[in-house]
Motif scaffolding. Structure first.
Motif, PDB file in Angstrom:
ATOM      1  N   THR A   1      -7.271   1.027  -5.842  1.00  0.00           N
ATOM      2  CA  THR A   1      -6.539   0.347  -4.832  1.00  0.00           C
ATOM      3  C   THR A   1      -6.698   1.024  -3.389  1.00  0.00           C
ATOM      4  N   TYR A   2      -7.001   2.312  -3.424  1.00  0.00           N
ATOM      5  CA  TYR A   2      -7.039   2.947  -1.967  1.00  0.00           C
ATOM      6  C   TYR A   2      -8.400   3.295  -1.457  1.00  0.00           C
TER       7      TYR A   2
ATOM      8  N   VAL B   1       0.883  -1.296  -0.163  1.00  0.00           N
ATOM      9  CA  VAL B   1      -0.039  -0.022   0.065  1.00  0.00           C
ATOM     10  C   VAL B   1       0.839   1.341   0.064  1.00  0.00           C
TER      11      VAL B   1
ATOM     12  N   LEU C   1      -1.449  -5.720  -5.537  1.00  0.00           N
ATOM     13  CA  LEU C   1      -2.412  -4.942  -4.482  1.00  0.00           C
ATOM     14  C   LEU C   1      -3.726  -4.699  -5.622  1.00  0.00           C
TER      15      LEU C   1
END
Length: 257
Positions: free
Chosen positions: A245-246, A131, A163
């Motif tokens: 991804t966040y 991350v 990820l």
């Protein structure tokens, strides 16, 4: 795949070296993120490094620091960002370097599967390192875009690919949608030419293309129309429009170029 802790340190050092020599005008240069300059991007990375450091060293302090993000992600992030943006550039760079080094050391001291707190849910230490590396990649891309600086990618982006596949369902949940029950197959070509494959070989939903383009997509740094990614299956095609991804609001994404 390469060691995520080593690659995290390399990515941070590379970006820090880039911004260390910027002029005052370059620090004030606009980036693709609305109203964010290069200075805002570095301030954000310094704050994220602090969150990672707290997550791996002081769960109580992390919970207190992350509480505003859980209440209202956008306003909580903006409030903390203002504190970092206000610092003189030398102090901001020093703070980022110190937070980054402490976060890297704390992560590397843990076992890879040790769970570490994070705003959405606890993550294994190695995943949190991915991350953190993804944050460097994404905001580093914004900085390079704002400055007109090219970048040469290496197989370090494999951790971002991992990820992006692991957080497939995050894009749906962020938007209040139900994730598909069927897993996807991902077949992505690394900068080195290797093939990275994730998911069942016989999956009916499949995504293929360059790993570089996949990373730009899942970090929402490029519009899918500008990328050489192919989707096979209706659900896979929809996912290319919403991938991220966040944690937090997806934002408007990038306009097609």
């Amino acid at each position: 795949m390469q060691d995520v802790y080593d690659d995290l340190a390399l990515e941070g050092t590379e970006l820090a070296d880039l911004v260390a020599g910027l002029t005052p005008g370059e620090w004030a240069a606009a980036t693709p993120a609305t109203s964010w300059t290069v200075r805002h991007q570095v301030a954000h990375l310094a704050y994220v490094s602090r969150l990672v450091r707290l997550a791996v060293s002081d769960a109580g302090a992390f919970a207190a620091g992350a509480a505003p993000l859980r209440e209202d992600f956008r306003s909580g992030m903006d409030a903390r960002l203002a504190e970092y943006v206000a610092e003189p550039v030398p102090a901001l760079l020093r703070r980022w370097a110190e937070e980054r080094a402490a976060a890297e050391k704390g992560l590397a001291a843990l076992k890879r599967r040790d769970l570490v707190p994070w705003p959405a849910e606890p993550l294994p230490a190695s995943v949190l390192a991915a991350v953190a590396l993804t944050e460097l990649f994404a905001h580093g891309q914004d900085i390079r875009d704002g400055l007109g600086r090219p970048r040469a990618l290496t197989d370090r982006i494999g951790h971002i690919v991992f990820l992006g596949t692991r957080t497939r369902d995050l894009a749906y949940r962020t938007r209040g949608l139900r994730p598909p029950a069927e897993p996807f197959r991902f077949e992505l070509t690394a900068p080195s030419g290797d093939l990275w494959a994730f998911g069942p070989p016989d999956a009916g939903q499949r995504i293929a293309g360059p790993a570089r383009d996949f990373c730009l997509l899942v970090t929402r740094r490029r519009h899918r129309g500008d990328l050489a990614l192919s989707a096979f299956g209706t659900e896979a095609d929809q996912w290319l429009d919403i991938a991220q991804t966040y944690v937090g609001p997806p934002g408007g994404g990038r306009a097609p170029q």
